[in-house]
Design a protein around this motif. Structure first.
Motif, PDB file in Angstrom:
ATOM      1  N   GLU A   1       0.652  -1.378  -0.101  1.00 57.70           N
ATOM      2  CA  GLU A   1      -0.073   0.083  -0.001  1.00 57.70           C
ATOM      3  C   GLU A   1       0.919   1.460   0.052  1.00 57.70           C
ATOM      4  N   TYR A   2       0.474   2.254  -0.593  1.00 59.54           N
ATOM      5  CA  TYR A   2       1.298   3.519  -0.628  1.00 59.54           C
ATOM      6  C   TYR A   2       0.257   4.708  -0.778  1.00 59.54           C
ATOM      7  N   TYR A   3       0.871   5.726  -0.015  1.00 59.74           N
ATOM      8  CA  TYR A   3       0.335   6.897   0.018  1.00 59.74           C
ATOM      9  C   TYR A   3       0.621   7.810  -1.313  1.00 59.74           C
ATOM     10  N   HIS A   4      -0.641   8.377  -1.937  1.00 59.75           N
ATOM     11  CA  HIS A   4      -0.720   8.769  -3.269  1.00 59.75           C
ATOM     12  C   HIS A   4       0.525   9.890  -3.298  1.00 59.75           C
ATOM     13  N   ALA A   5       0.665  10.601  -2.260  1.00 55.75           N
ATOM     14  CA  ALA A   5       1.604  12.085  -2.127  1.00 55.75           C
ATOM     15  C   ALA A   5       3.062  10.968  -2.341  1.00 55.75           C
ATOM     16  N   ASP A   6       3.317  10.020  -2.106  1.00 58.98           N
ATOM     17  CA  ASP A   6       4.683   9.249  -2.101  1.00 58.98           C
ATOM     18  C   ASP A   6       4.801   8.900  -3.520  1.00 58.98           C
ATOM     19  N   LEU A   7       3.671   8.542  -4.206  1.00 60.63           N
ATOM     20  CA  LEU A   7       3.955   8.099  -5.568  1.00 60.63           C
ATOM     21  C   LEU A   7       4.011   9.316  -6.626  1.00 60.63           C
ATOM     22  N   ILE A   8       3.756  10.247  -6.451  1.00 58.90           N
ATOM     23  CA  ILE A   8       3.607  11.358  -7.178  1.00 58.90           C
ATOM     24  C   ILE A   8       4.815  12.038  -7.483  1.00 58.90           C
ATOM     25  N   GLY A   9       5.152  12.233  -8.593  1.00 60.39           N
ATOM     26  CA  GLY A   9       6.649  12.481  -9.079  1.00 60.39           C
ATOM     27  C   GLY A   9       7.540  11.571  -9.264  1.00 60.39           C
TER      28      GLY A   9
ATOM     29  N   ALA B   1      -0.619  11.402 -11.061  1.00 63.00           N
ATOM     30  CA  ALA B   1      -1.588  11.567 -10.039  1.00 63.00           C
ATOM     31  C   ALA B   1      -1.951   9.923  -9.909  1.00 63.00           C
ATOM     32  N   ILE B   2      -2.689   9.782  -8.965  1.00 63.29           N
ATOM     33  CA  ILE B   2      -3.475   8.502  -8.866  1.00 63.29           C
ATOM     34  C   ILE B   2      -5.098   8.804  -8.848  1.00 63.29           C
ATOM     35  N   HIS B   3      -5.858   8.204  -9.310  1.00 64.57           N
ATOM     36  CA  HIS B   3      -7.300   8.544  -9.517  1.00 64.57           C
ATOM     37  C   HIS B   3      -7.870   7.296  -9.056  1.00 64.57           C
ATOM     38  N   ASN B   4      -9.255   7.373  -8.715  1.00 62.69           N
ATOM     39  CA  ASN B   4     -10.165   6.599  -8.420  1.00 62.69           C
ATOM     40  C   ASN B   4     -11.381   6.884  -8.765  1.00 62.69           C
ATOM     41  N   PHE B   5     -12.038   6.679  -9.986  1.00 63.34           N
ATOM     42  CA  PHE B   5     -13.228   6.950 -10.323  1.00 63.34           C
ATOM     43  C   PHE B   5     -14.521   5.827  -9.832  1.00 63.34           C
ATOM     44  N   GLY B   6     -14.099   5.068  -8.836  1.00 66.23           N
ATOM     45  CA  GLY B   6     -15.047   3.975  -8.486  1.00 66.23           C
ATOM     46  C   GLY B   6     -14.780   2.498  -8.996  1.00 66.23           C
ATOM     47  N   ALA B   7     -13.888   2.470 -10.030  1.00 65.44           N
ATOM     48  CA  ALA B   7     -13.667   1.043 -10.501  1.00 65.44           C
ATOM     49  C   ALA B   7     -12.317   0.735  -9.877  1.00 65.44           C
ATOM     50  N   GLY B   8     -11.629   1.120  -9.120  1.00 68.02           N
ATOM     51  CA  GLY B   8     -10.148   0.837  -8.889  1.00 68.02           C
ATOM     52  C   GLY B   8      -9.194   2.096  -9.184  1.00 68.02           C
ATOM     53  N   ASP B   9      -8.098   1.851  -8.626  1.00 67.43           N
ATOM     54  CA  ASP B   9      -7.229   2.901  -8.582  1.00 67.43           C
ATOM     55  C   ASP B   9      -6.580   2.857 -10.161  1.00 67.43           C
ATOM     56  N   ILE B  10      -6.430   4.291 -10.373  1.00 68.24           N
ATOM     57  CA  ILE B  10      -5.869   4.617 -11.929  1.00 68.24           C
ATOM     58  C   ILE B  10      -4.487   5.357 -11.812  1.00 68.24           C
ATOM     59  N   ILE B  11      -3.371   5.034 -12.322  1.00 69.81           N
ATOM     60  CA  ILE B  11      -1.862   5.765 -12.369  1.00 69.81           C
ATOM     61  C   ILE B  11      -1.992   6.610 -13.789  1.00 69.81           C
ATOM     62  N   GLU B  12      -1.912   7.765 -13.342  1.00 71.32           N
ATOM     63  CA  GLU B  12      -1.658   8.790 -14.663  1.00 71.32           C
ATOM     64  C   GLU B  12      -0.301   9.034 -14.828  1.00 71.32           C
ATOM     65  N   ILE B  13       0.328   8.957 -15.653  1.00 71.58           N
ATOM     66  CA  ILE B  13       1.623   8.890 -16.052  1.00 71.58           C
ATOM     67  C   ILE B  13       1.722  10.230 -17.507  1.00 71.58           C
ATOM     68  N   ALA B  14       2.743  11.127 -17.383  1.00 72.36           N
ATOM     69  CA  ALA B  14       2.987  11.940 -18.236  1.00 72.36           C
ATOM     70  C   ALA B  14       4.167  11.586 -18.833  1.00 72.36           C
ATOM     71  N   PRO B  15       4.163  11.248 -20.190  1.00 70.85           N
ATOM     72  CA  PRO B  15       5.366  10.580 -21.132  1.00 70.85           C
ATOM     73  C   PRO B  15       6.030  11.988 -21.502  1.00 70.85           C
TER      74      PRO B  15
ATOM     75  N   LEU C   1      -3.146   6.708 -18.813  1.00 72.53           N
ATOM     76  CA  LEU C   1      -4.112   6.464 -17.716  1.00 72.53           C
ATOM     77  C   LEU C   1      -4.165   4.943 -17.478  1.00 72.53           C
ATOM     78  N   LEU C   2      -3.700   4.238 -16.482  1.00 68.05           N
ATOM     79  CA  LEU C   2      -3.448   2.790 -16.544  1.00 68.05           C
ATOM     80  C   LEU C   2      -4.163   2.395 -15.109  1.00 68.05           C
ATOM     81  N   PRO C   3      -4.447   1.047 -15.436  1.00 68.18           N
ATOM     82  CA  PRO C   3      -4.909   0.439 -13.963  1.00 68.18           C
ATOM     83  C   PRO C   3      -3.866   0.286 -13.055  1.00 68.18           C
ATOM     84  N   PHE C   4      -3.797   0.599 -11.980  1.00 66.45           N
ATOM     85  CA  PHE C   4      -2.789   0.550 -10.708  1.00 66.45           C
ATOM     86  C   PHE C   4      -3.019  -0.690 -10.258  1.00 66.45           C
ATOM     87  N   THR C   5      -2.738  -1.789 -11.084  1.00 65.84           N
ATOM     88  CA  THR C   5      -2.795  -3.165 -10.509  1.00 65.84           C
ATOM     89  C   THR C   5      -1.557  -3.799 -10.507  1.00 65.84           C
ATOM     90  N   ASP C   6      -1.260  -5.112  -9.997  1.00 61.64           N
ATOM     91  CA  ASP C   6       0.039  -5.581 -10.005  1.00 61.64           C
ATOM     92  C   ASP C   6       0.451  -6.131 -11.378  1.00 61.64           C
TER      93      ASP C   6
END
Length: 171
Positions: free
Chosen positions: A90-98, A114-128, A135-140
């Protein structure tokens, strides 16, 4: 770390709707004074009760609806050191951002926005480095490794992202 946001007034005696960002909504009572991001203002949550998706709270020194209206939208923070260590995996969002986002070979993909959750699970947002954000699922399967100490997350890009149809690209 942002732990809550003050919402609209509730009633006429200064109570506010409080939107907590903690696993236990009532944990905002345990942190002592909460401050604004710039640290110039501090608020003590005196009472709080759960409502539909938020808390109804009273803040020390906020005694009227007008006082409460002026606070609508104010985010409340605590020092990161006040939070318990997260559980394994488990991670705090603030630790992942950046953090840098790299593939399994260590090649850069981008940076975690950012890390988002719109109700269907966490999503990781990556800026290339260029192009639209990912926007990708934050899954293993997609994020097999997180190394906060090294400042990176490993991303396994899915072979196909549902909804991408090359035949539809020119529409």
């Amino acid at each position: 770390m942002c732990v809550a946001r003050i919402g609209a007034p509730h009633g006429i005696r200064g109570a506010v709707k409080l939107w907590p960002f903690t696993a236990d909504p009532l944990a905002v009572l345990d942190y002592g004074p909460l401050s604004t991001k710039d640290g110039l203002r501090s608020f003590e949550v005196e009472t709080a009760r759960e409502a539909k998706g938020h808390l109804v709270a009273t803040l020390q020194g906020v005694v009227s609806r007008e006082d409460a209206e002026r606070l609508n939208g104010v985010e409340l923070y605590i020092d990161r050191a006040q939070l318990p260590a997260p559980e394994e995996g488990e991670y705090y969002h603030a630790d992942l951002i950046g953090l840098a986002a790299v593939n399994a070979a260590g090649e850069p993909i981008g940076k975690v926005l950012a890390i988002h959750n719109f109700g269907a699970g966490d999503i990781i947002e990556i800026a290339p480095a260029s192009g639209p954000t990912l926007l990708l699922p934050f899954t293993d399967a997609v994020v097999p490794a997180v190394d906060i100490a090294a400042g990176r997350v490993v991303i396994e890009l899915p072979a196909e992202i549902e909804g991408d149809d090359p035949a539809q690209a020119d529409i």
